[in-house]
Write a protein that holds these residues in place. Structure first.
Motif, short mmCIF file in Angstrom:
data_model
loop_
_atom_site.label_atom_id
_atom_site.label_comp_id
_atom_site.label_asym_id
_atom_site.label_seq_id
_atom_site.Cartn_x
_atom_site.Cartn_y
_atom_site.Cartn_z
N GLY A 349 -10.37 106.54 -36.43
CA GLY A 349 -10.56 105.12 -36.30
C GLY A 349 -11.98 104.79 -35.90
N VAL A 350 -12.38 105.35 -34.96
CA VAL A 350 -14.00 105.18 -34.45
C VAL A 350 -14.98 105.73 -35.50
CG1 VAL A 350 -15.68 105.78 -32.70
CG2 VAL A 350 -13.10 105.60 -32.08
N ALA A 351 -14.60 107.02 -36.19
CA ALA A 351 -15.25 107.52 -37.14
C ALA A 351 -15.52 106.33 -38.46
CB ALA A 351 -15.08 108.52 -37.82
N ARG A 352 -14.32 105.86 -38.68
CA ARG A 352 -14.36 104.77 -39.65
C ARG A 352 -14.98 103.61 -39.24
NH1 ARG A 352 -9.09 104.33 -42.60
NH2 ARG A 352 -9.02 106.19 -43.97
N ALA A 353 -15.08 103.07 -38.10
CA ALA A 353 -15.77 101.92 -37.75
C ALA A 353 -17.15 102.15 -37.91
CB ALA A 353 -15.42 101.58 -36.32
N LEU A 354 -17.59 103.26 -37.57
CA LEU A 354 -18.96 103.66 -37.51
C LEU A 354 -19.53 103.71 -39.20
CD1 LEU A 354 -19.06 106.50 -34.78
CD2 LEU A 354 -20.67 104.46 -34.92
N LEU A 355 -18.56 104.28 -39.64
CA LEU A 355 -19.00 104.33 -41.28
C LEU A 355 -19.11 102.88 -41.99
CD1 LEU A 355 -19.19 105.83 -43.93
CD2 LEU A 355 -16.67 105.72 -44.15
N ARG A 356 -18.12 102.08 -41.38
CA ARG A 356 -18.34 100.61 -41.93
C ARG A 356 -19.71 99.87 -41.57
NH1 ARG A 356 -13.64 96.72 -39.74
NH2 ARG A 356 -12.55 97.52 -41.72
N GLN A 357 -20.18 100.46 -40.16
CA GLN A 357 -21.48 99.92 -39.95
C GLN A 357 -22.42 100.22 -40.91
OE1 GLN A 357 -21.17 97.74 -37.64
NE2 GLN A 357 -23.53 97.21 -37.28
N LEU A 358 -22.40 101.46 -41.39
CA LEU A 358 -23.36 101.94 -42.02
C LEU A 358 -23.42 101.90 -43.63
CD1 LEU A 358 -23.29 105.59 -40.57
CD2 LEU A 358 -25.23 104.34 -40.11
N ILE A 359 -22.17 102.07 -43.99
CA ILE A 359 -21.97 101.76 -45.48
C ILE A 359 -20.72 100.83 -45.61
CG2 ILE A 359 -21.68 103.01 -47.88
CD1 ILE A 359 -22.34 105.51 -46.45
N PRO A 360 -20.86 99.64 -45.58
CA PRO A 360 -19.67 98.57 -45.51
C PRO A 360 -18.88 98.55 -46.59
CG PRO A 360 -21.84 97.45 -44.73
CD PRO A 360 -22.36 98.84 -45.23
N GLU A 361 -19.54 99.14 -48.10
CA GLU A 361 -18.71 99.31 -49.06
C GLU A 361 -17.76 100.32 -49.01
OE1 GLU A 361 -21.91 99.31 -49.15
OE2 GLU A 361 -22.68 97.59 -49.79
N ALA A 362 -17.99 101.19 -48.28
CA ALA A 362 -17.10 102.59 -48.00
C ALA A 362 -15.67 102.37 -47.10
CB ALA A 362 -17.92 103.48 -47.63
N MET A 363 -15.96 101.30 -46.36
CA MET A 363 -14.82 101.00 -45.43
C MET A 363 -14.38 99.53 -45.49
SD MET A 363 -12.56 102.61 -43.66
CE MET A 363 -11.04 101.64 -43.87
N PRO A 364 -13.55 98.89 -46.35
CA PRO A 364 -13.75 97.34 -46.54
C PRO A 364 -12.78 96.94 -45.35
CG PRO A 364 -13.08 98.46 -48.64
CD PRO A 364 -13.29 99.63 -47.44
N GLY A 365 -13.22 95.79 -45.03
CA GLY A 365 -12.56 94.86 -44.04
C GLY A 365 -13.51 94.52 -42.86
N SER A 366 -13.04 94.04 -41.74
CA SER A 366 -13.96 93.34 -40.82
C SER A 366 -13.23 93.64 -39.46
CB SER A 366 -14.44 92.11 -40.89
OG SER A 366 -13.34 91.27 -40.98
N ASP A 367 -12.05 93.91 -39.14
CA ASP A 367 -11.44 94.16 -37.93
C ASP A 367 -10.83 95.32 -37.67
OD1 ASP A 367 -9.30 94.07 -39.56
OD2 ASP A 367 -8.29 92.32 -38.81
#
Length: 659
Positions: A349-367
């Motif tokens: 989940g932490v890795a996904r949060a970092l991915l969202r910060q780098l490539i928002p389209e790759a990890m949809p959502g905001s919470d």
């Protein structure tokens, strides 16, 4: 003293599924595949699914993942000049490794560069996060279950450094919410799951036994139900019933006692001062593995004291346990925070949060809930027009500056892409967030002293299993949350963390599907004299890579059937799928007394090994010799500060851990 037989031998390869009878299955001779669709798919090599997290069977550092790296490792040079296709453009930063350290480093670089940047991340695995791997399943009833296949939890986050706290805030991981909102603190008590069953295997102990300990039951009482010989029962009963006894010579001041314990292994302490024999020591052998990646034969008695093992509380050693830091500076599991800071997929989940910060389209959502419920959009990871691209199944094989490192303007990194083709990428700066032993083989630009320091850091091999059960009635009937094998193949098998995030959460009825997590630090059987931990890790890796998925699934099935069969469990009926996450290169090696004379005074090999040069910096958990997620993130902060000396990053931790 007789030598412990150690790990039981794996059983022979299973017969083809069509030839497996129900009796074979329940006797543990078969895989445990049972002809079910999900398990048959799990055993199919190379089966492709849109989301790697949904793949079952053998995952993590598989033979396919390792093949390219090992072929490069064994090649007699030439890769630096071999024909290769060059990538378009020049990266501002190229990151080798998309685990927590690499993702964190990319985030910090983008935040503190002071301008828009172009970045490329390369990783040899098939999914984002490195060891922070997600295991996901769709049960027969259509329910979706998410578990973890690697890096498990945020350990004592209130003690994290300012750098890590800021990163977690940046990426929207509000860690206190796990304790106040997401973790179901009452789940085990609500369902009467108040202990774990001790499981003794007949191959190891002469007879099989499942021992349930009643609340408040005296150790001598439940030990009498084990296959341990009477003398071992008496020795362990004294140790467990009288842990505050002072077994050291009278009159020794605390400092002298700590010094003495730092020179003894935990096994030697128990042998010499508690007078434990071989069978009692077998009981305790694995109790330090989860903390230090080594058994009691290779862990100092001083560290074992700080880890909370029995037999030390009466020695008058001082206040180390009050601070929850071991004498060597390591933060231990039983710290000031409850152990609840856990996404359903662990630190995935932490890795996904970092991915969202780098490539928002790759990890949809905001919470945080969408991090748990969502799926990585792999098609968005490597779009040519995007400022940040992440390329999976890409194995870096060579690095060099284009000119003298102190003067060069560009760095060239060669890598094998997902098709096995050699490619070249160029960047103004490079962050190496891969293992130190990879760095040592990646370039010819380092001095011999640094190469030796890089090679000093080994990895402790690990197995993490995730099993989808279509019910947990046997656990409910037994009143247990898991199985604790005693000197068995697996170290533990426990029902997954009761975390509720959106549609994901623990089941409320025993007829519902559930995930079971199994773990094992892979080490050879203890020897006299004890092998140094680095050699144990090397031998464990040889064992690990020699096991097939079929053998590992068979050991999994055998444990569950033997431990739960008396409570109505039937493997063929109740197991739906098995995922085995193989980490031949797992925990970062942590310095250990009495083996490492550099510890703790120094100089430490990791400080020499992590020195950047030219336009290159080094991160990852190896750089701190500290096998925790926040340690890997701290090292990313240090490395980015080297690359961007003008930036003002929050301070990174110099404790806990030997940094």
């Amino acid at each position: 003293m007789s030598r412990s037989p150690g790990r039981p031998q794996l059983l022979p390869e299973a017969a083809p599924a069509a030839a497996i009878t129900r009796r074979d299955f329940l006797n543990g001779v078969a895989l445990g595949l049972g002809g079910t669709a999900s398990l048959s798919a799990a055993a199919t090599p190379g089966s492709e699914l849109p989301d790697p997290a949904l793949r079952t069977g053998l995952q993590g550092q598989t033979d396919t993942v390792n093949a390219a790296a090992h072929a490069w490792r064994d090649r007699a040079g030439g890769v630096s000049e071999a024909p290769a296709e060059r990538d378009d453009g020049v990266e501002d930063l190229l990151v080798v490794g998309a685990g927590l350290s690499g993702l964190c480093g990319a985030h910090l670089y983008a935040k503190h560069a002071g301008r828009p940047v172009r970045m490329l991340l390369l990783d040899a695995l098939d999914d984002v996060g490195g060891h922070a791997r997600r295991n996901e399943f769709i049960a027969r009833n259509g329910q979706r279950l998410v578990g973890y296949g690697g890096s498990q939890s945020l350990d004592n986050p209130s003690l994290f450094s300012p750098a890590v706290q800021q990163v977690l805030q940046d990426i929207g991981v509000d860690w206190p919410r796990f304790n106040t909102q997401f973790f179901d603190h009452g789940w085990h008590e609500r369902h009467g799951l108040n202990s774990r069953a001790l499981v003794f295997d007949a191959r190891t102990w002469g007879r099989s036994a499942v021992v349930l300990r009643q609340p408040g039951e005296a150790p001598a009482s439940w030990l009498a139900r084990t296959p341990l010989p009477p003398d071992a029962q008496r020795q362990l009963a004294r140790l467990l019933a009288e842990p505050a006894a002072d077994v050291l010579p009278r009159g020794m001041p605390p400092a002298a006692r700590r010094d003495m314990l730092s020179r003894l292994t935990c096994r030697q302490f128990y042998q010499r001062h508690w007078r434990l024999g071989a069978q009692a020591l077998r009981w305790l052998q694995a109790d330090t593995e989860g903390y230090f990646g080594a058994g009691i034969d290779a862990t100092s008695a001083l560290d074992a004291w700080a880890a909370g093992l029995p037999g030390f509380s009466g020695l008058g050693l001082g206040a180390s346990m009050d601070t929850r830091l071991s004498p060597s500076g390591r933060l231990l599991h039983q710290g000031q925070d409850p152990y609840v800071f856990h996404f359903p997929d662990g630190n995935g989940g932490v890795a996904r949060a970092l991915l969202r910060q780098l490539i928002p389209e790759a990890m949809p959502g905001s919470d945080m809930i969408s991090l748990a419920e969502g799926r990585v959009q792999h098609a968005a990871l490597d779009r040519p027009e995007a400022p940040v691209r992440l390329r999976l199944r890409a194995t870096a094989v060579h690095l060099r500056h284009l000119g003298p490192p102190g003067e060069a303007q560009l760095v060239e990194v060669r890598y094998l892409d997902s098709h096995g083709q050699l490619r070249v990428a160029r960047a103004r700066q490079v962050l190496l967030a891969c293992w130190h032993r990879v760095v040592a083989r990646l370039t010819d630009e380092l001095p011999a002293t640094q190469v030796a320091a890089l090679n000093d850091q080994v990895k402790v091999p690990l197995l993490y299993g995730t099993v989808l059960l279509n019910n947990w009635r046997a656990f409910h009937r037994a009143g247990i949350s898991g199985l604790q094998p005693v000197d068995g193949f697996w170290r533990e098998a426990a029902l997954d963390f009761p975390v509720r995030m959106g549609s994901l959460g623990p089941p409320e009825h025993p007829d519902q599907p559930v995930l079971l997590h199994l773990s094992k630090v892979v080490l050879p059987a203890p020897q006299e004299p004890a092998l140094p931990p680095r050699e144990q890790a090397a031998r464990g890796r040889a064992l690990l890579t020699g096991w097939s998925f079929d053998e590992l699934a068979q050991e999994t099935t055998r444990l569950l059937q033997s431990g739960l069969g008396d409570f109505g469990f039937e493997a063929e009926r109740d197991i739906e799928a098995i995922t085995i996450n193989r980490w031949a290169h797992g925990y970062a090696y942590e310095y250990m007394r009495p083996w490492d004379r550099c510890w703790p005074q120094g100089p430490l090999p990791c400080t020499t090994a992590r020195r950047g040069w030219g336009r290159v910096a080094i991160a990852n958990a190896d750089a701190g010799a500290y096998a925790y997620a926040h340690g890997a993130m701290d090292q990313a902060a240090r490395a980015v500060q080297e690359l961007l000396p003008q930036a003002r990053l929050p301070s990174w931790s110099k404790r806990p851990g030997p940094v």
